[in-house]
Design a protein around this motif. Structure first.
Motif, PDB file in Angstrom:
ATOM      1  N   ALA A  74       1.561   6.346  -7.176  1.00 18.04           N
ATOM      2  CA  ALA A  74       0.440   7.175  -7.619  1.00 18.04           C
ATOM      3  C   ALA A  74       0.737   8.666  -7.523  1.00 18.04           C
ATOM      4  CB  ALA A  74      -0.806   6.839  -6.812  1.00 18.04           C
ATOM      5  N   GLY A  75       1.849   9.020  -6.843  1.00 22.09           N
ATOM      6  CA  GLY A  75       2.220  10.434  -6.774  1.00 22.09           C
ATOM      7  C   GLY A  75       2.383  10.998  -5.383  1.00 22.09           C
ATOM      8  N   ALA A  76       2.185  10.177  -4.359  1.00 22.07           N
ATOM      9  CA  ALA A  76       2.397  10.674  -2.999  1.00 22.07           C
ATOM     10  C   ALA A  76       3.877  10.933  -2.771  1.00 22.07           C
ATOM     11  CB  ALA A  76       1.882   9.671  -1.970  1.00 22.07           C
ATOM     12  N   SER A  77       4.168  11.968  -2.020  1.00 14.12           N
ATOM     13  CA  SER A  77       5.555  12.262  -1.650  1.00 14.12           C
ATOM     14  C   SER A  77       5.969  11.463  -0.432  1.00 14.12           C
ATOM     15  CB  SER A  77       5.713  13.752  -1.345  1.00 14.12           C
ATOM     16  OG  SER A  77       5.334  14.522  -2.450  1.00 14.12           O
ATOM     17  N   CYS A  78       5.021  11.250   0.469  1.00 15.99           N
ATOM     18  CA  CYS A  78       5.316  10.513   1.686  1.00 15.99           C
ATOM     19  C   CYS A  78       4.019   9.998   2.302  1.00 15.99           C
ATOM     20  CB  CYS A  78       6.073  11.397   2.674  1.00 15.99           C
ATOM     21  SG  CYS A  78       5.236  12.944   3.068  1.00 15.99           S
ATOM     22  N   ILE A  79       4.149   9.157   3.302  1.00 16.72           N
ATOM     23  CA  ILE A  79       3.014   8.531   3.972  1.00 16.72           C
ATOM     24  C   ILE A  79       2.991   8.987   5.433  1.00 16.72           C
ATOM     25  CG2 ILE A  79       1.920   6.322   4.545  1.00 16.72           C
ATOM     26  CD1 ILE A  79       2.467   6.795   1.492  1.00 16.72           C
ATOM     27  N   SER A  80       1.831   9.370   5.911  1.00 18.26           N
ATOM     28  CA  SER A  80       1.637   9.703   7.315  1.00 18.26           C
ATOM     29  C   SER A  80       0.773   8.617   7.925  1.00 18.26           C
ATOM     30  CB  SER A  80       0.932  11.059   7.416  1.00 18.26           C
ATOM     31  OG  SER A  80       0.526  11.305   8.737  1.00 18.26           O
ATOM     32  N   THR A  81       1.262   7.929   8.920  1.00 16.87           N
ATOM     33  CA  THR A  81       0.491   6.829   9.482  1.00 16.87           C
ATOM     34  C   THR A  81       0.766   6.637  10.961  1.00 16.87           C
ATOM     35  OG1 THR A  81      -0.003   4.460   9.291  1.00 16.87           O
ATOM     36  CG2 THR A  81       2.256   5.136   8.835  1.00 16.87           C
ATOM     37  N   SER A  82      -0.206   6.145  11.682  1.00 18.79           N
ATOM     38  CA  SER A  82      -0.009   5.767  13.086  1.00 18.79           C
ATOM     39  C   SER A  82       0.279   4.276  13.207  1.00 18.79           C
ATOM     40  CB  SER A  82      -1.256   6.127  13.897  1.00 18.79           C
ATOM     41  OG  SER A  82      -2.385   5.432  13.390  1.00 18.79           O
ATOM     42  N   ASN A  83       0.310   3.589  12.082  1.00 25.80           N
ATOM     43  CA  ASN A  83       0.564   2.150  12.079  1.00 25.80           C
ATOM     44  C   ASN A  83       2.067   1.893  12.231  1.00 25.80           C
ATOM     45  OD1 ASN A  83       0.869  -0.562  11.566  1.00 25.80           O
ATOM     46  ND2 ASN A  83      -0.580  -0.588   9.865  1.00 25.80           N
ATOM     47  N   GLN A  84       2.480   1.524  13.419  1.00 22.75           N
ATOM     48  CA  GLN A  84       3.900   1.337  13.721  1.00 22.75           C
ATOM     49  C   GLN A  84       4.536   0.227  12.915  1.00 22.75           C
ATOM     50  OE1 GLN A  84       4.774   1.229  17.932  1.00 22.75           O
ATOM     51  NE2 GLN A  84       3.180   2.725  18.364  1.00 22.75           N
ATOM     52  N   LYS A  85       3.762  -0.705  12.419  1.00 21.62           N
ATOM     53  CA  LYS A  85       4.297  -1.825  11.632  1.00 21.62           C
ATOM     54  C   LYS A  85       4.963  -1.352  10.346  1.00 21.62           C
ATOM     55  CE  LYS A  85       0.808  -5.021  13.297  1.00 21.62           C
ATOM     56  NZ  LYS A  85      -0.387  -5.778  12.954  1.00 21.62           N
ATOM     57  N   ILE A  86       4.596  -0.195   9.853  1.00 26.00           N
ATOM     58  CA  ILE A  86       5.203   0.269   8.608  1.00 26.00           C
ATOM     59  C   ILE A  86       6.094   1.492   8.788  1.00 26.00           C
ATOM     60  CG2 ILE A  86       3.404  -0.749   7.155  1.00 26.00           C
ATOM     61  CD1 ILE A  86       2.144   1.997   6.869  1.00 26.00           C
ATOM     62  N   TRP A  87       6.350   1.871  10.014  1.00 23.83           N
ATOM     63  CA  TRP A  87       7.219   3.013  10.255  1.00 23.83           C
ATOM     64  C   TRP A  87       8.632   2.800   9.719  1.00 23.83           C
ATOM     65  CZ3 TRP A  87       6.117   4.890  15.943  1.00 23.83           C
ATOM     66  CH2 TRP A  87       4.875   5.528  15.989  1.00 23.83           C
ATOM     67  N   ASP A  88       9.108   1.599   9.719  1.00 22.99           N
ATOM     68  CA  ASP A  88      10.491   1.299   9.333  1.00 22.99           C
ATOM     69  C   ASP A  88      10.623   0.671   7.954  1.00 22.99           C
ATOM     70  OD1 ASP A  88      11.037   0.392  12.743  1.00 22.99           O
ATOM     71  OD2 ASP A  88      11.548   2.290  11.760  1.00 22.99           O
ATOM     72  N   ILE A  89       9.666   0.861   7.114  1.00 23.42           N
ATOM     73  CA  ILE A  89       9.748   0.270   5.759  1.00 23.42           C
ATOM     74  C   ILE A  89      10.823   0.981   4.969  1.00 23.42           C
ATOM     75  CG2 ILE A  89       8.522   0.057   3.582  1.00 23.42           C
ATOM     76  CD1 ILE A  89       6.036  -0.605   5.101  1.00 23.42           C
ATOM     77  N   GLU A 102       0.830  -1.210   0.000  1.00 24.84           N
ATOM     78  CA  GLU A 102       0.000   0.000   0.000  1.00 24.84           C
ATOM     79  C   GLU A 102       0.860   1.253   0.000  1.00 24.84           C
ATOM     80  OE1 GLU A 102      -2.365  -0.969   3.413  1.00 24.84           O
ATOM     81  OE2 GLU A 102      -4.023  -1.704   2.185  1.00 24.84           O
ATOM     82  N   VAL A 103       1.963   1.222   0.708  1.00 18.83           N
ATOM     83  CA  VAL A 103       2.901   2.348   0.702  1.00 18.83           C
ATOM     84  C   VAL A 103       3.447   2.551  -0.710  1.00 18.83           C
ATOM     85  CG1 VAL A 103       5.149   3.153   1.507  1.00 18.83           C
ATOM     86  CG2 VAL A 103       3.535   2.121   3.135  1.00 18.83           C
ATOM     87  N   LEU A 104       3.888   1.464  -1.340  1.00 16.91           N
ATOM     88  CA  LEU A 104       4.444   1.547  -2.691  1.00 16.91           C
ATOM     89  C   LEU A 104       3.396   2.031  -3.702  1.00 16.91           C
ATOM     90  CD1 LEU A 104       6.645  -1.677  -2.691  1.00 16.91           C
ATOM     91  CD2 LEU A 104       7.403   0.707  -2.470  1.00 16.91           C
ATOM     92  N   GLN A 105       2.160   1.547  -3.564  1.00 15.44           N
ATOM     93  CA  GLN A 105       1.090   2.001  -4.464  1.00 15.44           C
ATOM     94  C   GLN A 105       0.872   3.503  -4.328  1.00 15.44           C
ATOM     95  OE1 GLN A 105      -2.256  -0.386  -3.282  1.00 15.44           O
ATOM     96  NE2 GLN A 105      -1.906  -1.924  -4.877  1.00 15.44           N
ATOM     97  N   ALA A 106       0.848   3.987  -3.096  1.00 15.24           N
ATOM     98  CA  ALA A 106       0.635   5.417  -2.870  1.00 15.24           C
ATOM     99  C   ALA A 106       1.772   6.241  -3.468  1.00 15.24           C
ATOM    100  CB  ALA A 106       0.501   5.696  -1.374  1.00 15.24           C
ATOM    101  N   LEU A 107       2.992   5.775  -3.277  1.00 11.86           N
ATOM    102  CA  LEU A 107       4.142   6.497  -3.825  1.00 11.86           C
ATOM    103  C   LEU A 107       4.127   6.481  -5.353  1.00 11.86           C
ATOM    104  CD1 LEU A 107       6.884   5.317  -1.314  1.00 11.86           C
ATOM    105  CD2 LEU A 107       5.759   7.568  -1.407  1.00 11.86           C
TER     106      LEU A 107
END
Length: 185
Positions: free
Chosen positions: A170-185, A163-168
């Motif tokens: 699609a044109g996202a510059s970065c991801i803001s999330t409270s989901n700690q599981k993906i903080w270190d991707i 989902e992070v890769l899809q967003a990037l």
């Protein structure tokens, strides 16, 4: 009317916000129309145009000028129009609509993990269908990033690396999330 069958047989629902869009929807192949505009003066005429074309009309009752969020508004739709059902964000109106014999679509907005959690509390077992907005995040990201030449921050409901890769992509510059599981991707 078996709304599950209707939706299964008609995967494209036209949603209209003005008379021009209504006319286009009436000429389309779509059998189901969601009306997202109108007022107490013109809503009867809008409903008749839809039924005269043998289409199934749902009115987003929350958006009709002059109608309140009360039982009488639902009864008005049932008794004075030819709509088959309502769309609403109000669970109290779902119950009333079912009592008077209208099909119901409960519309919810999912903006982040908190709204998703809250939506689960508000989805009524009484509704016939649930409409979730936004529907396609990568498409929305792409549209916004093309329109605005600024960094696009994407947040809410991003839970996996893919989902992070899809967003990037699609044109996202970065991801803001409270989901700690993906903080270190």
């Amino acid at each position: 009317m078996d709304i599950s069958r209707v939706l299964e047989d008609n995967p494209i629902i036209t949603a209209v916000k003005d008379d021009n869009e209504l006319e286009a929807a009436l000429d389309s192949e779509s059998k189901v129309i969601f009306v997202l505009y109108g007022n107490i003066i013109n809503i009867l005429n809008i409903s008749k145009k839809i039924s005269n074309k043998n289409k199934i009309g749902f009115v987003h009752i929350d958006l009709i000028e002059g109608l309140s969020n009360k039982e009488i508004a639902v009864k008005f739709i049932k008794e004075k129009t030819t709509f088959q059902g309502i769309v609403t964000t109000k669970s109290s109106l779902i119950r009333i609509a079912k009592e008077v014999g209208l099909s119901t679509v409960f519309r919810i907005f999912i903006l982040d993990s908190l709204s998703l959690k809250n939506a689960n509390k508000h989805i009524s077992n009484d509704c016939d269908a649930v409409e979730i907005l936004p529907g396609v995040i990568p498409k929305v990201i792409k549209s916004i990033s093309a329109k605005y030449k600024k960094p696009i921050i994407v947040g809410g409901l991003v839970e996996t690396k893919e989902e992070v890769l899809q967003a990037l992509r699609a044109g996202a510059s970065c991801i803001s999330t409270s989901n700690q599981k993906i903080w270190d991707i």
